[in-house]
Design an enzyme around this catalytic site. Sequence first.
Site, short mmCIF file in Angstrom:
data_model
loop_
_atom_site.label_atom_id
_atom_site.label_comp_id
_atom_site.label_asym_id
_atom_site.label_seq_id
_atom_site.Cartn_x
_atom_site.Cartn_y
_atom_site.Cartn_z
N GLY A 48 0.69 -1.12 0.15
CA GLY A 48 0.19 -0.02 0.02
C GLY A 48 0.65 1.24 -0.04
O GLY A 48 0.40 2.40 -0.50
N GLU A 104 3.95 4.35 5.48
CA GLU A 104 2.66 3.40 5.35
C GLU A 104 1.61 4.02 4.58
O GLU A 104 1.40 5.41 4.61
CB GLU A 104 2.19 3.23 6.82
CG GLU A 104 1.02 2.67 7.06
CD GLU A 104 1.06 1.13 6.46
OE1 GLU A 104 1.44 0.89 5.28
OE2 GLU A 104 0.74 -0.14 7.21
N ASP A 105 0.59 3.57 4.09
CA ASP A 105 -0.51 4.15 3.48
C ASP A 105 -1.59 4.40 4.50
O ASP A 105 -1.92 5.52 4.40
CB ASP A 105 -1.10 3.09 2.30
CG ASP A 105 -1.58 1.78 2.89
OD1 ASP A 105 -1.14 1.35 4.15
OD2 ASP A 105 -2.18 0.81 2.13
N ASP A 108 -5.05 2.00 10.76
CA ASP A 108 -6.45 1.90 11.15
C ASP A 108 -6.22 1.46 12.63
O ASP A 108 -6.32 2.18 13.41
CB ASP A 108 -6.84 0.60 10.07
CG ASP A 108 -8.22 0.37 10.08
OD1 ASP A 108 -9.11 1.02 9.90
OD2 ASP A 108 -8.64 -0.79 10.80
N SER A 109 -6.44 0.06 12.92
CA SER A 109 -6.26 -0.49 14.28
C SER A 109 -4.80 -0.06 15.02
O SER A 109 -4.71 0.05 16.20
CB SER A 109 -6.52 -2.12 14.49
OG SER A 109 -5.47 -2.65 13.82
N GLY A 110 -3.94 -0.16 14.25
CA GLY A 110 -2.50 -0.03 14.75
C GLY A 110 -1.81 -1.15 15.16
O GLY A 110 -0.76 -1.21 15.28
N THR A 112 -0.76 -3.53 12.79
CA THR A 112 0.46 -3.71 11.87
C THR A 112 1.46 -2.70 12.23
O THR A 112 2.77 -3.33 12.49
CB THR A 112 -0.12 -3.31 10.54
OG1 THR A 112 -1.29 -4.11 10.20
CG2 THR A 112 0.98 -3.62 9.59
N LEU A 113 1.30 -1.68 12.52
CA LEU A 113 2.54 -0.65 12.89
C LEU A 113 2.82 -0.98 14.11
O LEU A 113 4.50 -0.86 14.50
CB LEU A 113 2.17 0.75 12.81
CG LEU A 113 2.56 1.48 11.34
CD1 LEU A 113 3.85 1.42 11.39
CD2 LEU A 113 1.94 0.68 10.21
N ASP A 164 -5.68 -0.85 -1.70
CA ASP A 164 -6.22 -1.65 -2.84
C ASP A 164 -7.78 -1.87 -2.46
O ASP A 164 -8.25 -1.79 -1.39
CB ASP A 164 -5.65 -3.22 -2.90
CG ASP A 164 -5.83 -3.82 -1.58
OD1 ASP A 164 -5.48 -3.33 -0.50
OD2 ASP A 164 -6.30 -5.09 -1.71
P1 IMP Z 1 -4.05 -1.72 11.07
O1 IMP Z 1 -3.23 -2.69 11.30
O2 IMP Z 1 -5.43 -2.22 11.48
O3 IMP Z 1 -3.52 -0.43 11.40
O4 IMP Z 1 -4.44 -1.85 9.38
C1 IMP Z 1 -3.47 -1.69 8.63
C2 IMP Z 1 -3.68 -2.01 7.21
O5 IMP Z 1 -5.15 -2.33 6.84
C3 IMP Z 1 -3.45 -1.10 6.27
O6 IMP Z 1 -1.98 -1.06 5.97
C4 IMP Z 1 -4.24 -1.41 4.95
O7 IMP Z 1 -3.43 -2.47 4.28
C5 IMP Z 1 -5.46 -1.94 5.37
N1 IMP Z 1 -6.41 -1.11 5.46
C6 IMP Z 1 -7.01 -0.33 6.55
N2 IMP Z 1 -8.01 0.48 6.37
C7 IMP Z 1 -7.98 0.42 4.79
C8 IMP Z 1 -8.99 1.04 3.73
O8 IMP Z 1 -9.86 1.93 4.10
N3 IMP Z 1 -8.52 0.67 2.58
C9 IMP Z 1 -7.69 -0.10 2.19
N4 IMP Z 1 -6.87 -0.87 3.01
C10 IMP Z 1 -6.95 -0.40 4.30
MG MG Z 2 -0.90 -1.39 4.33
#
Ligand code: IMP
Ligand code: MG
Length: 186
Positions: A48, A104-105, A108-110, A112-113, A164
């Site tokens: 992303g 990072e793109d 969201d929840s955090g 991944t980071l 995506d």
């Molecule tokens: P997290 O681990 O919940 O912070 O999610 C991170 C990953 O979820 C991002 O790196 C995206 O790949 C994916 N993601 C979260 N929200 C979106 C969205 O609205 N569109 C596309 N990908 C998303």
């Molecule tokens: Mg991503």
Amino acid sequence: MKQAYEKYLQEILIDSETLQARVAELGAQISADYEGHEHLMLICILKGGVLFLTDLMRQISVPHEIDFLAVSSYGRGGRSATGSVRIDMDLKEGVNGKDLLIIEDIIDSGYTLRFVMDMLQARKPASIKLCTLLNKSSRRVIDIPVDYVGFEIEDKFVFGYGLDLDEKFRNLPFIGVVRLEALKHE
Ligand code: IMP
Ligand code: MG
């Protein structure tokens, strides 16, 4: 002719000009903040972050390296991240003593980071900062410090400019909101 992405597009949230202008601002800010630092490394989170990286690095005037890290968060149906994160492709370069800036793109929840930052921290870099194009802070489960944010956005599923929709449409030059109705009929 109607393009394939159009049926999934509810509205354009951030147009191309607005994206590019903000990327230029972030690049200028990062260039000022890292002035004099000799070991800056941008770490792009695949897939992303790739459009954001390539535009942002052209706006950064301090010398820097780039490297790539592919991660996937898996669980419920693919559209909502869970706590499980997996490294699909690790960095090529070592990071010991370097100033890392994660690109990072979207956060969201955090989860991944948090996973990525803990993993990189263990490799003893000089510093780690985080730059995300989009921030959905209302969705945050894990608290993580974000140093550079392109845009705060509402809790909507978005695509384009690296993000995506079922692996497609990363090439769009804007950020669009997904029309959920269109997905139900597939
Ligand atoms: P997290 O681990 O919940 O912070 O999610 C991170 C990953 O979820 C991002 O790196 C995206 O790949 C994916 N993601 C979260 N929200 C979106 C969205 O609205 N569109 C596309 N990908 C998303
Ligand atoms: Mg991503």
